[in-house]
Each structure stands twice: as structure tokens, then as C-alpha cells.
Design an enzyme around this catalytic site. Sequence first.
Site, PDB file in Angstrom:
ATOM      1  N   ASP A  15      -7.667  -4.851  10.173  1.00 16.85           N
ATOM      2  CA  ASP A  15      -7.211  -3.677   9.436  1.00 16.85           C
ATOM      3  C   ASP A  15      -7.114  -3.908   7.938  1.00 16.85           C
ATOM      4  OD1 ASP A  15      -5.138  -5.366   9.357  1.00 16.85           O
ATOM      5  OD2 ASP A  15      -3.662  -3.993  10.191  1.00 16.85           O
ATOM      6  N   GLU A  24       0.817  -1.212   0.000  1.00 17.16           N
ATOM      7  CA  GLU A  24       0.000   0.000   0.000  1.00 17.16           C
ATOM      8  C   GLU A  24       0.851   1.263   0.000  1.00 17.16           C
ATOM      9  OE1 GLU A  24      -3.633  -1.743   2.752  1.00 17.16           O
ATOM     10  OE2 GLU A  24      -1.944  -0.733   3.731  1.00 17.16           O
TER      11      GLU A  24
END
Lengths: 356, 356
Positions: free
Chosen positions: B233, B62
Site C-alpha cells: 500500500d 498522509e
Amino acid sequence: MIPNLNIVPFVSVDNMMKLVLRVGIERFIAGLAEYVEEDFRRWETFDKTPRLASHSAEGVIELMPTSDGRTYGFKYVNGHPKNTREGRQTVTAFGVLADVGTGYPVLLSEMTILTALRTAATSAVAARHLAPRDAACMAIIGNGAQSEFQAVAFRALLGIRQLRLYDIDPAATRKCIRNLAGFGFDITPCQSAEEAVAGAQIVTTVTADKQYATILTDNMVGAGIHINAVGGDCPGKTELHRDILMRSDIFVEYPPQTRIEGEIQQLAPDHPVTELWQVITGAAPGRANPGQITLFDSVGFATEDFSALRYVRDQLAGTGLYEGLDMLADPDEPRDLFGMILRAAAPAPAKAPAGA
Amino acid sequence: MIPNLNIVPFVSVDNMMKLVLRVGIERFIAGLAEYVEEDFRRWETFDKTPRLASHSAEGVIELMPTSDGRTYGFKYVNGHPKNTREGRQTVTAFGVLADVGTGYPVLLSEMTILTALRTAATSAVAARHLAPRDAACMAIIGNGAQSEFQAVAFRALLGIRQLRLYDIDPAATRKCIRNLAGFGFDITPCQSAEEAVAGAQIVTTVTADKQYATILTDNMVGAGIHINAVGGDCPGKTELHRDILMRSDIFVEYPPQTRIEGEIQQLAPDHPVTELWQVITGAAPGRANPGQITLFDSVGFATEDFSALRYVRDQLAGTGLYEGLDMLADPDEPRDLFGMILRAAAPAPAKAPAGA
């Protein structure tokens, strides 16, 4: 190339220059161009997304990620036209390659120089498929930082030997001529864009102002040429008059990005364009007839940076032209990050005295 | 801190550990927490976007960018649960701060350690606004890499002294107890999550499996507690039973991201949540009554990394705990990148002999 999992090879600006010189600039661009073309050929294997841009009054900062499923890459790049007035580069960049399977970065590299090289390599790859086959002369409008790279790339891939140069600043043209002195070009400096274009089969536009400009007007462009439009590369920045676009067959890297950033931002959102990868794979025609005007509306795409980072990685082995960065925490026990910090405080074990 | 425009300070893993130890872990987290809270307080000045994720079968990579208009920051972070089986970290990260006005990076830092610190700091900031005022005891379910950081953060910000620990792997609990030995906690290892939760006013869940799991079931959760849910998450990874969520008032960092990644991915997309920044600025209530169950559904947001990088930058001066990276090309004449490469090939000018 480095055994420790947590050490990331870093190619500095200094080492990038040494690597380019060791390989040879022309050979480096030619090799990089093969990687660019190879990656366009397998276009459909890439995760593609328009760059993630953060705009401000003074410029833009962008992240350009992509992945082929095995390797992930991204580039950080800024564009700040006012920087040159303060002794900074308009564009600076760095990039990372990472292993998709582990998420671990495997290369960190400067990309200011590398972006200049890959932009030129990509232009030449496109022209190899689009320019008139007998092209011998290229006009370069805009003789700034990218101009010499374009010249060398077109020499390496298309055998271009004649250059016609024009810049609004004659000093830029003189610099370009000086830098290309050892490369065997026949160079003609020109007093206007119109003069530069006369007799050229390829026209490269690579100016730097962040605004709508008209470097080429319709009356300057004759039949049968290839236009390599490099400078228009962000919203609000174009180089060509709309009428030229209407007469041209337009080729682009990645339409969702080019519609926002390229010359075609001047056109309707459904104006027909051909994707370069389709020309390279043979799925779409490139140049179809001698009278056609072909236009490569280049804005630079993430896969090209990926190709460039791959090429650098493959050239590095055995050169020593990198440093190892201690960038990834590597605790003995992966779940014990906290303990690793505590142990860093402990005094190092005493060494045995010499001779003991 | 370094005069050369083109040299970027780099904080390695080794230097980050030294910096944390020099400041002191507890003081470091407390200082970082102030930066996190300060940035939540000026939430509306930030450019916000959900992270740009590249998913693969094995994990995710990410990019998390943000900007406050003066400074730009981004983090690169991976999540690969299988990595621990190969001696790698599940999560590694690095980050960059850059000057919005020039686009030039001003800091490159390891962020594996720093992310652990900022995650704990953010949890404690949220709890300072949401947990029962007299909280003295915290349960930690999941005693892996993040657990000790959470403990120290809650001690620093909320004065938590009693810990009740549980992990499906007793070795993880033993490691956590060992690491926290010098921090003055009263620690009770427990045989089950249910036992750990009994008597705790705060429950932190921080497990690591990338799957839907149910660490806490509804019958285990009594009235009046604060739940700090850190482990869920990413899409497909949650820790709490849906029934607990239905009984809780839910607080989140950035709803567009949390709806995809947090515990609330189990709920309807319009289920009411409160944004943490609004509680911090006083625009929305935090804990309203003693019987309320408050839930901080934490997934980690780009502004927190920005706060952490800012904090590190501000601590660095005078420590020498960084290296200067030659990462940005710096030609004498900004438009002459090509000439810079050519000049790198020229032999260095001969030095005058000593004494001349």
C-alpha cells in the site's frame, strides 16, 4: 509534555484565550512573530505545497500541510463569507503538529484565534523589512475580525502608535476603537478609504467580501508607502486596483500559491515578485529607496501556521492550559488491535475491598 | 447531535471500542460495508484526489480528503514500520467530517481502529463482487493487526467459515487464532504460505514490511481464486510476484493512486485495470468465469474513510459515546474575535446569592 504516547494535548478555544491573556496579547504576537521570522529564515528546509482546497458554491475548505523534516504540521481552515449572517465565523480553523520520526500527533489546537494572531504577526514581520523606517501612522481599511490584531502587531514590532480607521460599516470602526481602547493608540476614524490613507506611511487592507473589489484606487496611493494587503486571499478575491500593483514592488510568501490567490492574480503569471524569505535572509533587497511603494501581497502560508503551532507548544508547558485527548490507539501489543477491542469488553478486574 | 455550533463531537479510542462492542464487531463491519458500497455506487459525485503524502526516511504522513458536495471528510494517517519496535502502532489515524455549506467540522474521530474496520469492510465488499460464488475457505498470509478484521468481514459478507493462516512469526498466528476463538471459524494454522493457499478459494495477503516482498509466487496460485491484496500500500511495497499479476484480472479503487502505491506499480502504467465502483454499479463485469484469477489490489482510498466516518456519525446518536470539544471560536459577534479574547479576561458576573 504528557508521558503517554497515545494521549494528544488539545488546546481548546477557551484555553487558547487564557494562554493569550496569560502571556499578554502584544507579547504573544511579538513572540509568535519571532517564530514566523525564524521559519522564513530557514525556508529552504520546509516541504512546501500549495494548500489543498475543496471549493463549493458557498466557500472553501482547505488543508495546509508542511514539514521541516523533524516536525510535521497542518491546518484545516474554511472560508465561508455567508457564515456571519447565520452567527458563524467566516473562517474557523484547527491544526495539528506531529513528530516526523513516528508519525504521532503531538498537539491538536484550535486555530481560529491562532490564525488571526499569526496573520497579524506575519504582516508585521514583512513590514519590519519593507515599511519606511520612520513609519508612525497606519491606515486600516476594513475594521472586522482581523483589524485589531494587525494594529497590535504593528505596535509590537514597528512601534506604530497612530491609526486611521475606515470601514463601509461605521459600527465595525466603533468596535475596533472600543477594543483597542486600552492599548495606547491615537485613533482617527475616517469617512472614506481616501481620508484614512492620507498621511499614513503604512496602509493595511483587510476587508472580507469574497469578490473582486477595489478598496484602493491608484490616485489614493502616494509615493513611499508600504501596503499590507491581507484581505485578498482566494481566487476571485482582490482588494487593490491593478494600477497600484503596476507601480509597486511586490513581495509574497510562496509564489505558486499567491499567483492563484493573491492580488497578483490580476497580473501576468510572470510578473516579477520577490519572496519574503529572501528579504529576511538578505538574499534579496527589501525597501531600496524612500519613494518606492512596497506591497506585501499576503495570503497566508502553511509555514506560518507551523510557526504558530510551534510557539503555542513551547508556551504550554507548566500552564495546564490543555486537555489530554485519547486519540491514538495504544494496544499493549502493537499487532493486536483486534484483541484490544475484545479486552475492552471484559469486566474490569474487581477492586480489593476498602481496608483489605 | 450537539446544539452548540462551535462544539465538535469527538470519538476517542476508548469510545470507539465501546461503540464497536455495543453494535457488535461483525455487525459493525457489515453495516460499515453497506456504507462503503453505497459510496462506491455514487463514486462520480465525489471530489477525488490522490492522498497528499509527506515522506521521510522513517515513514510517511498522509492527508486523505474527499467530499460528496454536502459533506467533506479527511483522514490523517501515518505509516512507520519501525514504530512497533518502540511500542507504537505502525499506523495511527484520526479523521474529520465537516459540513460543506458552512465549513464547520461536525465530527472528530480516532481512526486507527476505524481504518482497520473499513479496510476489512472494503476487502469484503470487493470480494462479494469478485470471489467465486461458492467460496468457503480463505487463506490469510500475514496474521498481524489487520488479519482478524479481514476474517470477520469475510464471514459477515461472504459466509467464510474456514481459515488457513500463515505468518513468518508463529506467535502472530497464535494471537490471531486466540482472538478469533469466539467467532465460530474452523481454523488451520499452516507452516508456509504455500500450505495456507492450498484449497483456499480466497487468498488475503496482509503483511506489513515496507519493502518489495514476494509473499505469493506464481506456482502457488491456481485457477479460479480471488486474491485480496491488502498489504502492498505504498511506493516500494508490494507482496505479489509480477507473474501472478500478469495472469490476473485486476480491480482497483482509484487508479491514479493505485498505480503509485499498489501491486500494479510493478506493471506498465497503461496495464489494464478495472475500477471497483464500475463493477459495483454494473458498468463493468466482475468475475466472468470460474477459471479466472481476480485480484483486488487494495491500497485504501479517501471515500472509504468518508464512508466509515459517516457510519460512525450515524451510530453515535443516543449512545453518549463522544465528548464535546470546544474547538471552534464562537464569538457573540462574528466580527469581534479580538473582543472575545478581551472579554475572557473580565471576571465572570457575580451570581445572585442562593434564595435571592
